[in-house]
Scaffold this motif. Structure first.
Motif, PDB file in Angstrom:
ATOM      1  N   GLU A 129      -8.562  -5.190  -2.815  1.00  0.00           N
ATOM      2  CA  GLU A 129      -7.533  -5.799  -1.760  1.00  0.00           C
ATOM      3  C   GLU A 129      -6.149  -5.856  -3.355  1.00  0.00           C
ATOM      4  O   GLU A 129      -4.923  -5.372  -2.840  1.00  0.00           O
ATOM      5  N   LEU A 130      -5.542  -5.786  -4.163  1.00  0.00           N
ATOM      6  CA  LEU A 130      -4.863  -5.056  -5.217  1.00  0.00           C
ATOM      7  C   LEU A 130      -4.298  -4.831  -5.385  1.00  0.00           C
ATOM      8  O   LEU A 130      -3.227  -4.437  -5.615  1.00  0.00           O
ATOM      9  N   CYS A 165      -4.039  -2.109  -2.710  1.00  0.00           N
ATOM     10  CA  CYS A 165      -3.542  -3.377  -1.529  1.00  0.00           C
ATOM     11  C   CYS A 165      -1.908  -3.761  -1.648  1.00  0.00           C
ATOM     12  O   CYS A 165      -0.825  -3.306  -1.009  1.00  0.00           O
ATOM     13  N   ASN A 166      -1.952  -4.398  -2.459  1.00  0.00           N
ATOM     14  CA  ASN A 166      -1.133  -5.283  -2.444  1.00  0.00           C
ATOM     15  C   ASN A 166       0.173  -4.645  -4.012  1.00  0.00           C
ATOM     16  O   ASN A 166       1.190  -4.581  -3.590  1.00  0.00           O
ATOM     17  N   LEU A 167       0.186  -3.740  -4.637  1.00  0.00           N
ATOM     18  CA  LEU A 167       0.434  -2.991  -5.689  1.00  0.00           C
ATOM     19  C   LEU A 167       0.913  -2.127  -4.430  1.00  0.00           C
ATOM     20  O   LEU A 167       2.397  -1.635  -4.249  1.00  0.00           O
ATOM     21  N   ARG A 197     -12.024  -6.766  -3.818  1.00  0.00           N
ATOM     22  CA  ARG A 197     -10.918  -7.439  -4.874  1.00  0.00           C
ATOM     23  C   ARG A 197     -10.304  -6.325  -5.762  1.00  0.00           C
ATOM     24  O   ARG A 197      -8.845  -6.171  -5.158  1.00  0.00           O
ATOM     25  N   ASP A 202      -0.578  -3.923   3.473  1.00  0.00           N
ATOM     26  CA  ASP A 202      -1.749  -5.347   4.008  1.00  0.00           C
ATOM     27  C   ASP A 202      -2.657  -5.444   3.685  1.00  0.00           C
ATOM     28  O   ASP A 202      -3.543  -4.771   4.859  1.00  0.00           O
ATOM     29  N   PRO A 203      -3.286  -6.520   2.860  1.00  0.00           N
ATOM     30  CA  PRO A 203      -5.093  -5.886   2.899  1.00  0.00           C
ATOM     31  C   PRO A 203      -5.908  -6.670   4.023  1.00  0.00           C
ATOM     32  O   PRO A 203      -6.700  -5.804   4.535  1.00  0.00           O
ATOM     33  N   TYR A 211       2.063  -2.462  -1.452  1.00  0.00           N
ATOM     34  CA  TYR A 211       2.350  -3.104  -0.531  1.00  0.00           C
ATOM     35  C   TYR A 211       2.310  -2.577   1.021  1.00  0.00           C
ATOM     36  O   TYR A 211       2.799  -2.564   2.318  1.00  0.00           O
ATOM     37  N   SER A 229      -9.050  -3.757   6.045  1.00  0.00           N
ATOM     38  CA  SER A 229      -9.993  -4.109   5.576  1.00  0.00           C
ATOM     39  C   SER A 229     -11.092  -2.592   5.022  1.00  0.00           C
ATOM     40  O   SER A 229     -12.036  -4.040   5.255  1.00  0.00           O
TER      41      SER A 229
END
Length: 179
Positions: free
Chosen positions: A124-125, A127-129, A121, A133-134, A131, A138
């Motif tokens: 994933e966060l 990756c979001n920060l 998790r 794509d999680p 920009y 993978s």
């Protein structure tokens, strides 16, 4: 010296020591005083003792003798001698938890720990920060240190180079690694 403290006593002593060190760190004063440096140098063991100092004495030595002689560059926005990183107070607490619980995040044991899910998790966060794509990123993992980080970086770079070369030649990059 024999280790006789229970877990709660250890946590309490570590918490007190960390609290002392953090409270005594003045971000406005980045460099230690010369007398702190000299005191710390004189407090360092000259050789390996026959018996350890013990938990309490070690904590006291680190917090009272060593810590005051360390620069506080990570605590100040005004020191540029070396850029070695730093940590927010929340990150420092998280780092302490990681050290205290010492989880193995390379093996997913869902009935024994949530460690791999926390790492997944967090990545994933991240990756979001950034920009990213999680779903594309993978196969995520944190590394254990600089050497592992460099090796992982080289492996990721290799994958990227092969994928781009394959795309230019209209190949499926996954087929490069099949026998």
């Amino acid at each position: 010296m024999e280790h006789t403290l229970n877990g709660d006593e250890e946590v309490s002593m570590i918490t007190e020591a960390l609290s002392y060190v953090l409270k005594s760190s003045e971000p406005a004063k980045v460099l230690p005083e010369e007398r702190s440096l000299e005191h710390a140098r004189n407090s360092l063991l000259a050789g390996l003792p026959d018996e350890g100092l013990g938990f309490q004495a070690t904590i006291e030595h680190l917090s009272s003798d060593v810590a005051p002689a360390l620069n506080r560059s990570s605590l100040s926005p005004n020191y540029y001698g070396f850029v070695t990183g730093g940590a927010t107070p929340a990150a420092a607490v998280a780092d302490h938890l990681v050290v205290h619980y010492d989880q193995n995040v390379q093996v997913h044991l869902p009935h024994e720990t949530i460690a791999t899910e926390v790492e997944n998790r967090a990545l994933e966060l991240l990756c979001n920060l950034l920009y990213l794509d999680p779903a594309i990123w993978s196969h995520r993992t944190f590394t254990t240190g600089a050497t592992a980080s460099n090796i992982l970086g080289l492996a990721c770079a290799r994958e990227r180079v092969v994928a781009r070369a394959a795309a230019r030649k209209d190949y499926d990059s996954a087929s490069f690694f099949e026998e």
